[in-house]
Design a protein around this motif. Structure first.
Motif: not given
Length: 262
Positions: A184-213
């Motif tokens: 339920v929390n996972a489902a509500q996250a998209e409703q409350r943030t206005g961002m789907s999991d896929e969109e969140w990963w698309e925004a986060s992945a490029p930054v993580l790739d630069k910062l994380v070894d």
């Protein structure tokens, strides 16, 4: 989200309402509403908007009455939550004729407990607001007591002690509740943030790739990649429920085998 607590109101008045004890009749016009109508309206609001949106004023608006009139039926939100919980729990009760003959638990014990877990999983998804209520002091209404009696019948006759029977029921239903909470929390996250999991990963992945070894995390990278591709996100609530339920039942099976061993 605010956490509510069952049993937080007047325990005497809650029990009277749960069990249908009628107050002394008053003189005056015939009541416009019933407690059942108020509880049903409250559940509809909570289902749609969550417990934080629930108030006596909001219920009154939905029923077309003055806010203060609600208090002539239910003394406050705390007692109302007890009534809402018991009514929702009533959805788990079988038809009276099935319960009387024990037909609701036909089949092997493992099938019965699996059904029990799935019923709770479905209940929490129908009424997510139930996950906002702590049941340390459960509403001791007729539906809750019927539910407990029914669940104990599912494990009766397996050679377990009374305490083990209670513990097995608590384990299965508690697992379903905790799993549903994640889902339920996972489902509500998209409703409350206005961002789907896929969109969140698309925004986060490029930054993580630069910062994380990632070479520092060989296991996490390998396993996380496989899991992420399977789930389509960081977590897979449905998979976790299915996998965990089988392991819970395996553990109960081991306990029953020890009780049946010569």
């Amino acid at each position: 989200m605010t956490t509510e607590y069952s049993g937080a109101g007047d325990p005497v008045r809650s029990l009277e309402l749960l069990w249908g004890a009628q107050p002394r009749p008053r003189r005056g016009p015939r009541p416009r509403l019933t407690v059942e109508e108020i509880v049903r309206a409250a559940i509809e609001i909570a289902d749609a908007e969550g417990l934080d949106a629930l108030s006596m004023r909001r219920i009154a608006e939905s029923l077309g009455v003055a806010p203060m009139s609600i208090y002539t039926y239910v003394p406050g939100k705390s007692e109302l939550i007890d009534l809402m919980l018991d009514r929702a729990i009533g959805e788990l009760a079988p038809p009276a004729d099935a319960a009387a003959g024990g037909a609701e638990w036909a089949g092997e014990w493992r099938d019965r407990l699996e059904r029990m877990a799935r019923e709770h999983w479905d209940l929490y998804h129908r009424h997510p607001w139930m996950l906002q209520v702590s049941l340390g002091r459960p509403p001791m209404g007729p539906n809750l007591l019927d539910k407990y009696e029914r669940e104990l019948r599912a494990v009766d006759g397996l050679g377990l002690t009374d305490l083990e029977m209670d513990s097995v029921v608590a384990l299965v239903t508690g697992f379903a509740e905790s799993s549903a909470r994640v889902s339920v929390n996972a489902a509500q996250a998209e409703q409350r943030t206005g961002m789907s999991d896929e969109e969140w990963w698309e925004a986060s992945a490029p930054v993580l790739d630069k910062l994380v070894d990632y070479s520092r995390y060989p296991l996490g990278s390998r396993v996380g990649t496989v899991a992420g591709e399977e789930y389509g996100g960081a977590i897979g609530p449905g998979h976790a429920f299915e996998f965990g339920l089988e392991r819970v039942l395996d553990g109960i099976d081991a306990l029953i085998r020890t009780r049946r061993a010569p």
